[in-house]
Design an enzyme around this catalytic site. Structure first.
Site, mmCIF file in Angstrom:
data_model
loop_
_atom_site.group_PDB
_atom_site.id
_atom_site.type_symbol
_atom_site.label_atom_id
_atom_site.label_comp_id
_atom_site.label_asym_id
_atom_site.label_seq_id
_atom_site.Cartn_x
_atom_site.Cartn_y
_atom_site.Cartn_z
ATOM 1 N N ARG A 232 17.161 45.532 -4.186
ATOM 2 C CA ARG A 232 17.968 44.945 -3.127
ATOM 3 C C ARG A 232 17.371 45.314 -1.774
ATOM 4 N NH1 ARG A 232 19.534 42.005 -6.212
ATOM 5 N NH2 ARG A 232 21.629 41.324 -6.780
ATOM 6 N N GLU A 261 17.611 38.861 3.993
ATOM 7 C CA GLU A 261 17.138 37.598 3.439
ATOM 8 C C GLU A 261 18.264 36.562 3.441
ATOM 9 O OE1 GLU A 261 17.612 38.018 -1.310
ATOM 10 O OE2 GLU A 261 16.163 39.438 -0.494
ATOM 11 N N HIS A 279 12.765 36.645 -3.474
ATOM 12 C CA HIS A 279 13.815 37.042 -4.419
ATOM 13 C C HIS A 279 13.693 36.194 -5.693
ATOM 14 C CE1 HIS A 279 17.973 39.132 -4.482
ATOM 15 N NE2 HIS A 279 17.481 39.046 -5.708
#
Length: 316
Positions: A232, A261, A279
């Site tokens: 994360r 993000e 991601h």
């Protein structure tokens, strides 16, 4: 208009809902897709809503206070659940679920790919050739060492961290692992910082470990390591990371996740020794199907009065 009870899917980012529709076909529930992230309150307050699935949409205490009393379960479509106010959900007797056991191999494989790309300085070579027409193997520096002479540190030894360590074991000199919750080789994170040439992060983001990797953490890293994060973005202080790269406290950063993000820090992308992916570590067609199937199946368990397979753990 249908009078079926509803399972809301908030701003999914995909258009084919056949997996969900097929699973719900024999049930008294229907899927309702919400595409307007700016105002979800009219949807969540509908008394027909019994469950909510979120991917990126924040479920705050205010959102929860506006929810219909008929809502019994909220599921995060993914491994992390930091976008949901779990405490507020529990105060309303709403079960919170997530999907921790999909895409384990995919994320571990992606971390391996980032490690190899970082170790071989692939982005530096690519930029030098494509952007500057420089054909010189020394453009990435002369501090490159054989992978089998380097120590790898794995922070977090859950499913993904363990899989990653297993995949990397044949390639590196030694693996050091740290996890305060499961057996690991190190008793403190500082052993990783002291001993390791490569450090890979594999922990969930919680209220207690935001900016786990900070200026102080980078200052304690002794061997100018390659730093990898597929967990994360909020685990890492972006400004501290940029400074650590600029000051050569770390030799390279390979990141699948960013703190804010999809916003990208302008200073970060100016740096040469960095590899970024959007991601994407979790994604294959198989993992996407497993993720969505398991989410619906756990919701149906809760709605039947059964225990879910993947309730969010209670923080101490």
């Amino acid at each position: 208009m249908s009078s079926k009870q509803q399972i809301l899917l908030l701003t999914p980012g995909f258009n084919d809902f056949s997996i969900e529709h097929d699973l719900l076909l024999p049930t008294p529930y229907e899927l309702v897709v919400v595409t307007d992230e700016t105002n979800i309150l009219p949807y969540v307050s509908n008394p027909l809503v019994v469950a909510i699935i979120t991917i990126h949409t924040l479920i705050t205490s205010n959102t929860i206070s506006c929810m219909s009393l008929s809502c019994r379960v909220i599921t995060r479509l993914g491994v992390g659940f930091d976008i949901i106010d779990v405490k507020a959900c529990r105060q309303r007797n709403i079960t919170v679920c997530y999907v921790p056991d999909y895409g384990t191999n995919e994320v571990a494989d992606h971390a391996v790919a980032l490690l190899f790309a970082a170790h071989r300085r692939l982005s530096v070579y690519h930029r030098s050739i494509v952007d500057h027409q420089i054909w010189n193997h020394e453009i990435a520096g002369t501090d490159l060492h054989s992978l089998n002479t380097l120590n790898l540190g794995v922070i977090g030894m859950g499913r993904i961290g363990t899989s990653f360590a297993t995949k990397m074991r044949p390639f590196v000199k030694q693996i050091f692992s740290y996890d305060p919750f499961v057996p690991s080789s190190c008793t403190s994170i500082d052993e990783i910082f002291d001993q390791c040439d490569i450090i890979s992060l594999h922990v969930p983001l919680t209220s207690t470990n935001h900016h786990l990797i900070s200026t102080d953490a980078f200052n304690r890293m002794k061997k100018r390591p390659i730093f990898i994060n597929v967990s994360r973005g909020g685990l890492v202080d972006t400004k501290a990371l940029i400074q650590a790269l600029q000051n050569e406290q770390i030799s390279y950063a390979a990141l699948d996740v960013l703190e804010n993000e999809p916003e990208i820090d302008a200073e970060l992308i100016k740096l040469d020794r960095i590899q970024l992916t959007p991601h994407a570590a979790w994604f294959t067609r198989q993992s996407a199907s497993a993720l969505r199937t398991k989410a619906i199946q756990d919701i149906l368990r809760v709605l039947k009065g059964e225990q879910p397979l993947f309730p969010v753990p209670i923080e101490e």
